[in-house]
Design an enzyme around this catalytic site. Structure first.
Site, PDB file in Angstrom:
ATOM      1  CG  HIS A  75      -1.735  -1.140   1.420  1.00  0.00           C
ATOM      2  ND1 HIS A  75      -3.146  -1.353   0.701  1.00  0.00           N
ATOM      3  CD2 HIS A  75      -1.596  -2.439   1.820  1.00  0.00           C
ATOM      4  CE1 HIS A  75      -3.836  -2.344   0.862  1.00  0.00           C
ATOM      5  NE2 HIS A  75      -2.722  -3.099   1.522  1.00  0.00           N
ATOM      6  CG  ASN A 107      -6.511  -0.110  -0.313  1.00  0.00           C
ATOM      7  OD1 ASN A 107      -5.509  -0.109  -0.518  1.00  0.00           O
ATOM      8  ND2 ASN A 107      -6.716  -0.475   1.327  1.00  0.00           N
ATOM      9  CG  HIS A 244      -3.361 -10.822   3.432  1.00  0.00           C
ATOM     10  ND1 HIS A 244      -4.717 -11.342   3.356  1.00  0.00           N
ATOM     11  CD2 HIS A 244      -3.425  -9.525   3.017  1.00  0.00           C
ATOM     12  CE1 HIS A 244      -5.371 -10.456   2.926  1.00  0.00           C
ATOM     13  NE2 HIS A 244      -4.903  -9.259   2.942  1.00  0.00           N
ATOM     14  CG  ASP A 318      -1.194  -6.345   3.714  1.00  0.00           C
ATOM     15  OD1 ASP A 318      -1.079  -5.390   3.154  1.00  0.00           O
ATOM     16  OD2 ASP A 318      -1.867  -6.926   4.603  1.00  0.00           O
ATOM     17  CG  HIS A 322      -2.266   2.647   9.261  1.00  0.00           C
ATOM     18  ND1 HIS A 322      -3.241   3.290   8.375  1.00  0.00           N
ATOM     19  CD2 HIS A 322      -2.094   1.465   9.014  1.00  0.00           C
ATOM     20  CE1 HIS A 322      -3.962   2.366   8.072  1.00  0.00           C
ATOM     21  NE2 HIS A 322      -3.449   1.090   8.316  1.00  0.00           N
TER      22      HIS A 322
END
Lengths: 437, 311
Positions: A75, A107, A244, A318, A322
């Protein structure tokens, strides 16, 4: 002046290329951003090297020279959440972790469900320190309702589709996604989670969730989703890639499907191979909140078994950045995800190779040739003429994970403070050194 | 001088036997204080306690507040409905701002499991868990244990049945840890949908049949059942729950002769317990409430680090 015969030579290292079945001391020659040749150290080769300038030679003595690692589940947060990560910072983290290519999930905000957003990512990635391949959304705005314009996405370069994180709950939509993707021979990448069973969950459902009074996601939520989509994959003849994998039963389901000849592949993350949900109870560490959740020792062992016997094709991080502000809160209010690009290689070395589960060649295959094959990516090999994407690994380098050393903009790793072994020494992208220890 | 091993009370899971014994012993002296005409001692004079209630509560909040006032502490009350949390402020910022006004102890109630632990990372104050999510409610379990101890003079060897929503009950979890540490025998009873995954690993006897659970028990501690559990499909109706798990007069016959009935409140009379039983001779429900205040005074006192001063 005549152009140089080679731009760079890596000498002194042990070259491992599982795609070529190659594993011995050798020199790697690079020219025009491509692998020119791999040669074992003969007198003729030594002579050839002597004619080169010193600055063209990379000394890889006591190191491993492997195809650039590929992470098919990352991501990058851009567009939309640039404070957590950007394409530039994420690719810098990739390079520092030894990865020369990453596949970014859709996303983002806006979601990667249209050509403009794919183009935006591709433009931003042009000068980045890793190749970025885009995974488009299965459904518009990953809402699980209407198919994205998948043909358009593929046309502009999307290598797969996924509603990662928002598994299409409606089997009809998943069926159509698989059928439609089959036209383009791209896989549908699937985050397996029946959200009726996992509603409100913040960790694995186990004795630990019972003890902590936290809502648990039962492993069967993953198993059911995997089984449903294997059935749809069998029925449609499409290609399904399970992301995953985290439970014993999901591994078993994939193993059985593969044996049967269903076109299914799978990945697993280092954190599902290293951690168990026992860890959460010590401190309610929000960096351990991930989805799928960290599960029990039995599940962790099953994931390793799956990796060893080939049920699980590749290792993916993955990488889910954050910001501190988002993770610095009550456990059940924290967003799910941890970063992984910069710790994956060392976790694989320390917990899989050093413990005897995988040989280096097996581990490298699962981070190079196999991901390249699953998504049809260039690279993943040092074959002559391939892009000169190369990772040089210092296999026994001891290091401690430190938050201030991460290149990722986010520091949400539960491995901070861990002592690990093995690290990327140098990362070369298309013949250009993008990272050096 | 006896001291607790930790400067916080986050739960009972890791609290050793000697600490529980010390709290129960200290409770005795405060139990005496609240029976006096002047129910106040200067023990915590100069100490400021913040009651941080992120979740609605009546009895626990009042119990703590009275305990603090009777120890002469200065108290500040905080509830989310009237705070800047509504404006989106984080828990860390909220408590750090309040701590900057110099407070010494925090009593926290929060809907997130682990929130009291998180507070220990955000501030220097002593933290007392007044209920976090479905995790722990240590002072409730301590008052339950104190009440049992006062009646039987011991905890070891008693058979205690905890009935109700084991899955979501922080009171049950704290009771399990505390009672097992004190070597009582603990049984859990409730509908299988409200017995959480692998609860048998707590090391308690497990029952889904009320009559079997009660057979030969000394203490039955009945937990409140929430209507929302029925709405989320965990049991079909309150009527059926009452039939299967309600404590009524008939079921009392299964208990040992000198049995005790407990309930942490608030009660759904006629659902998990009949009025006849709740108000019966062997019910200690109101005594639990009184003891709760004394237990909380003891905990505040022991954690305040000012044991030499006071009475």
């Amino acid at each position: 002046m005549a152009s140089k015969k080679y731009d760079m030579v890596i000498k002194g290292g042990r070259v491992i290329d599982p795609a070529l079945g190659f594993g011995k001391d050798a020199y790697v020659f690079i020219k025009d951003g491509k692998i020119s040749k791999i040669a074992t150290p003969t007198a003729a080769v030594e002579k050839e090297i002597k004619s080169l300038d010193a600055d063209q030679i990379v000394d890889a003595t006591d190191k491993l020279v492997v195809p650039g690692l590929i992470d098919i589940h990352v991501h990058l947060r851009e567009p939309g959440r640039e404070a957590a990560e950007t394409i530039e910072s994420g690719c810098r983290a990739a390079a520092a972790g030894g990865f020369t290519a990453v596949c970014c999930m859709p996303n983002t905000t806006p979601c990667i469900d249209n050509q403009e957003t794919v183009k935006f990512v591709q433009d931003r990635a042009k000068d980045a320190d890793a190749r970025v391949y885009v995974v488009g959304a299965v459904t518009k705005n990953i809402e699980g309702k209407e198919l994205s314009e998948i043909g358009d996405l593929v046309k502009i370069g999307a290598v797969a589709i996924s509603d990662d994180g928002k598994y299409p709950q409606n089997p009809e939509i998943m069926r159509r996604g698989l059928e439609y993707a089959r036209m383009f021979d791209i896989p549908v990448m699937q985050h397996a989670e029946d959200q009726y069973l996992s509603a409100g969950a913040v960790m694995n459902e186990s004795y630990q969730s019972t003890r902590l009074g936290l809502k648990g996601s039962p492993p069967v939520a993953e198993e059911i989703a995997v089984l449903r989509d294997i059935a749809l994959c069998r029925f449609t003849g499409a290609r399904l890639h399970i992301q995953h994998v985290s439970t014993r039963q999901a591994v078993a389901a994939i193993r059985a499907a593969k044996k049967e000849g269903v076109r299914v592949t799978a990945e697993a993350t280092p954190h599902h191979m290293v951690l168990t949900d026992d860890e959460i109870g010590k401190e309610f560490n929000t960096n351990l909140r991930v989805n799928p959740p960290i599960r029990t020792a039995s599940d962790r062992d099953a994931v390793i078994e799956g990796l060893v016997d080939g049920t699980i094709d590749c290792i993916a991080s993955d990488h889910a950045p954050h910001q501190d502000e988002d993770k610095d809160c009550e456990f059940d209010l924290a967003p799910a995800g941890m970063i992984g690009l910069e710790t994956t290689l060392a976790l694989v070395k320390t917990y899989l190779i050093d413990k005897g589960y995988l040989a280096w060649a097996d581990a490298i295959r699962k981070m190079t040739a196999n991901p390249a094959r699953i998504l049809g990516l260039p690279g993943g090999t040092l074959e002559e003429g391939s892009p000169a994407d190369i990772t040089i690994i210092d296999p026994d380098k001891k290091w401690t994970v430190k938050a201030d050393k991460f290149f990722s903009k986010s520091k949400n790793s539960p491995f901070i403070g861990w002592k690990l072994s093995g690290q990327a020494y140098m990362t070369i992208l298309g013949g250009r050194i993008v990272f050096k220890q | 001088m006896s001291r607790l091993h930790s400067r916080h009370l986050l739960g009972l899971e890791d609290v050793p036997k000697e600490d529980i014994s010390l709290i129960l012993k200290t409770t005795d002296s405060f139990r005496e204080v609240i029976d006096r005409t002047i129910k106040k001692v200067p023990t915590l004079r100069g100490i400021t306690v913040l009651n941080l209630f992120y979740e609605p509560s009546t009895r626990t909040r009042i119990s703590f507040e009275l305990a603090e006032k009777r120890l002469s502490a200065d108290t500040v009350n905080f509830s989310t409905s009237t705070s800047s949390v509504k404006k989106g402020e984080s828990l860390r910022d909220t408590v750090q701002n309040i701590e900057a006004m110099k407070i010494d102890m925090v009593v926290v109630r929060h809907s997130s499991s682990g929130a009291p632990y998180y507070l220990t990372k955000c501030m220097d104050a002593n933290i007392i868990n007044a209920g976090d999510g479905a995790h722990e409610h240590p002072t409730q379990a301590l008052l339950d244990m104190y009440t049992i101890f006062k009646k039987y003079g011991k905890l070891e060897g008693l058979r205690v049945v905890l009935v109700g929503d084991v899955k979501h009950s922080r009171v049950i979890r704290s009771n399990i840890w505390g009672l097992k540490t004190m070597r009582a025998s603990v049984a859990l009873c409730g509908p299988s949908t409200l017995l959480p995954y692998e609860a048998e690993k707590f090391g308690c006897d497990m029952y889904t049949k009320m009559d079997e659970a009660l057979d030969g028990a000394d203490v039955v501690n009945v937990m409140r059942i929430q209507l929302e559990r029925q709405q989320s499909g965990l049991f079909p109706s309150q009527r059926e729950y009452t039939n299967l798990f309600g404590l009524n007069k008939d079921r009392l016959r299964l208990l040992n002769k000198n049995y005790t009935v407990m309930h942490p409140g608030p009660m759904n009379r006629g659902v998990e317990i009949t009025s006849e039983v709740a108000d019966g001779a062997n019910s200690v429900i109101l005594e639990q409430v009184t003891n709760g205040q004394a237990v909380r005074m003891a905990v505040l006192y022991l954690l305040s680090g000012r044991k030499e001063e006071g009475e």
